[in-house]
Design an enzyme around this catalytic site. Structure first.
Site, PDB file in Angstrom:
ATOM      1  N   GLY A   9       0.820  -1.247  -0.363  1.00  0.00           N
ATOM      2  CA  GLY A   9       0.385  -0.180  -0.187  1.00  0.00           C
ATOM      3  C   GLY A   9       0.959   0.905  -0.105  1.00  0.00           C
ATOM      4  CB  ILE A  10       4.316   2.026  -1.368  1.00  0.00           C
ATOM      5  CG1 ILE A  10       5.356   2.696   0.157  1.00  0.00           C
ATOM      6  CG2 ILE A  10       4.217   1.430  -2.520  1.00  0.00           C
ATOM      7  CD1 ILE A  10       6.997   2.202  -0.338  1.00  0.00           C
ATOM      8  N   GLY A  12      -0.849   4.448  -1.714  1.00  0.00           N
ATOM      9  CA  GLY A  12      -1.104   4.838  -0.266  1.00  0.00           C
ATOM     10  C   GLY A  12      -0.807   6.430  -0.027  1.00  0.00           C
ATOM     11  CB  ALA A  87      -2.708  -3.518   0.036  1.00  0.00           C
ATOM     12  CB  ALA A  88      -7.066  -2.260   2.364  1.00  0.00           C
ATOM     13  CD  GLN A  89     -12.087  -0.645  -2.387  1.00  0.00           C
ATOM     14  OE1 GLN A  89     -12.157   0.377  -2.194  1.00  0.00           O
ATOM     15  NE2 GLN A  89     -13.623  -1.108  -1.534  1.00  0.00           N
ATOM     16  CB  SER A 131     -10.633   0.240   9.847  1.00  0.00           C
ATOM     17  OG  SER A 131     -11.571   1.231   9.549  1.00  0.00           O
ATOM     18  CD  GLU A 133     -16.342   2.580   8.723  1.00  0.00           C
ATOM     19  OE1 GLU A 133     -17.043   1.523   7.672  1.00  0.00           O
ATOM     20  OE2 GLU A 133     -16.181   3.209   9.261  1.00  0.00           O
ATOM     21  CE1 TYR A 154     -11.108  -0.574   4.801  1.00  0.00           C
ATOM     22  CE2 TYR A 154     -12.317  -0.019   6.603  1.00  0.00           C
ATOM     23  CZ  TYR A 154     -11.266  -0.765   5.451  1.00  0.00           C
ATOM     24  OH  TYR A 154     -10.278   0.179   6.214  1.00  0.00           O
ATOM     25  CE  LYS A 158      -8.565  -2.324   6.559  1.00  0.00           C
ATOM     26  NZ  LYS A 158      -6.702  -2.935   6.491  1.00  0.00           N
ATOM     27  NE  ARG A 189      -9.178   9.557   4.354  1.00  0.00           N
ATOM     28  CZ  ARG A 189      -9.150   8.603   4.128  1.00  0.00           C
ATOM     29  NH1 ARG A 189      -8.192   7.140   3.946  1.00  0.00           N
ATOM     30  NH2 ARG A 189     -10.564   8.491   5.484  1.00  0.00           N
TER      31      ARG A 189
END
Ligand code: NAP
Ligand code: GDD
Length: 339
Positions: A9-10, A12, A87-89, A131, A133, A154, A158, A189
């Site tokens: 996820g670098i 991002g 890394a993630a959607q 997260s 979330e 999502y 997680k 962002r």
């Protein structure tokens, strides 16, 4: 010897700030990037180094969280001291449309990476991007001791990753930590998350390029902090004598409406004249209120969020207005705002 880190996820928001931090500390950083038909490395362009340079410490390698054999091969080759799985959607609304792929990356991706670490470099230290979330409908304030009640594909992906990290820690004695991070934002962002969507629109409205901004649920409340401070917390988790899980948050909560109000006011605009409702931005199930309790991180990691709500909204609007006025891309604004 200087340590080596492997960062997924670098490309991002968080990955770019973390890469900066690790490079500044002398690390060699291997960053996993996906092959794309267009460049997807904008956020780390300012860190790019020629592979022939003498001090070549940012090394980008192709791979995907959905490709376990590649991850295993990479960890065998790199043998990192620290692994950061970012890394993630990561878009909650999108996860309702792409539930299977979101789960494959966000949940099974963690399994693939932990399995790779277990065989290739079991003494490495592992950070998992969990997260807030995951708390879903659990009332605030939320801490490490709170229950989880996820409300999106999502968040469920997680939570799978979160539990797996705890399981691999107990079952195999791996040094694996989860950071339960509440929302953190910045001028880097992604443009479809609400804070950046608002700050970009404010800049564009101020410049006379658009008039309306369409938003969904204005009543949702979030605990918004500043991303560079949160990547420092990730690093601190991996420097502790024992692996553990930590909440990182500001402890403050504000509504989307309040963010819009503050952001428009920063540019001398009245939000009510420009913001309109559009039901397409509503989610099938919503997380109504997040407010983190980061007492444990303060006590153990000596970590505290410094940038507060008003300052965050202001700096995001300032950065977007500056970028628009000067025709700059996001990373180019960095020097001006965060030298
Ligand atoms: P982001 O800007 O959306 O970045 C996500 C990164 O994951 C990008 O580099 C993306 O690559 C990469 N990625 C996506 N799918 C991949 C795949 N299949 N294989 C390899 N890489 C893949 O997210 P962020 O805001 O930096 O957040 C970082 C992590 O923290 C995420 O896991 C997110 O879920 C989590 N998190 C974020 C927050 C927050 O408020 N920001 C809070 C809690 C947790 P591309 O650039 O190629 O798309
Ligand atoms: N994206 C978006 N777009 N959100 C909107 C809009 C809009 O037009 N209008 C209202 N919202 C509301 C959403 O319904 C949600 O309640 C809130 O704004 C924040 O949405 P996002 O900025 O998309 O972030 P998030 O809270 O859903 O998820 C982010 O934070 C999580 C941590 O709590 C992401 O970064 C996740 O990856 C992260 O895990």
């Amino acid at each position: 010897m200087a340590p080596t880190a492997f960062v997924t996820g670098i490309t991002g928001q968080d990955g770019s700030y973390l890469a900066e931090l690790l490079l500044s500390k002398g690390y060699t950083v291997y960053g996993l990037i996906r092959r794309s038909s267009t460049f997807n490395t904008d956020r780390i362009e300012h860190l790019y180094q020629d592979p022939h340079a003498k001090d070549y410490r940012l090394r980008l390698v192709y791979g995907d969280m959905q490709d376990g054999s590649r991850l295993t091969r990479l960890l065998h080759e790199v043998r990192p001291d620290e692994i950061y799985n970012l890394a993630a959607q990561s878009h909650v609304k999108v996860s309702f449309d792409t539930a299977e792929q979101t789960g494959d990356v966000g949940a099974l991706g963690v399994t693939r990476l932990l399995e790779a670490m277990r065989t290739a470099c079991p003494a490495a230290r592992f950070y998992q991007a969990s997260s807030s979330e995951m708390y879903g409908s659990v009332p605030p304030p939320q801490s490490e001791a709170s229950a989880f009640s996820p409300r999106s594909p999502y968040a469920i992906s997680k939570l799978y990753g979160h539990h797996l990290v705890a399981n691999y820690r107990e079952a195999y004695g791996l040094f694996a930590c989860s950071g339960i991070l509440f929302n953190h934002e910045s001028p880097r962002r992604g443009g479809t998350f609400v804070t950046r969507k608002i700050s970009r629109a404010v800049a564009s409205i101020k410049a006379g390029k658009q008039d309306k901004l369409f938003l969904g649920n204005l009543d949702a409340r979030r605990d918004w902090g500043f991303a560079p401070e949160y990547v420092e917390g990730m690093w601190r988790m991996l420097q502790q004598p024992k692996p553990d899980d930590y909440v990182l948050a500001t402890g403050e909560t504000h509504s989307v409406r309040e963010f819009a109000q503050r952001a428009f006011a920063r540019a001398g605009l009245d939000w009510q004249k420009h913001v309109q409702h559009d039901a397409r931005y509503l989610r099938p199930t919503e997380v109504d209120a997040l407010q983190g309790d980061a007492t444990k991180a303060a006590r153990t990691l000596q970590w505290q969020a410094r940038t507060r709500f008003d300052a965050l909204a202001d700096l995001m609007v300032d950065a977007d207005m500056y970028a628009l006025q000067h025709g700059l891309r996001e990373f180019e604004v960095r020097q001006r705002f965060f030298p």
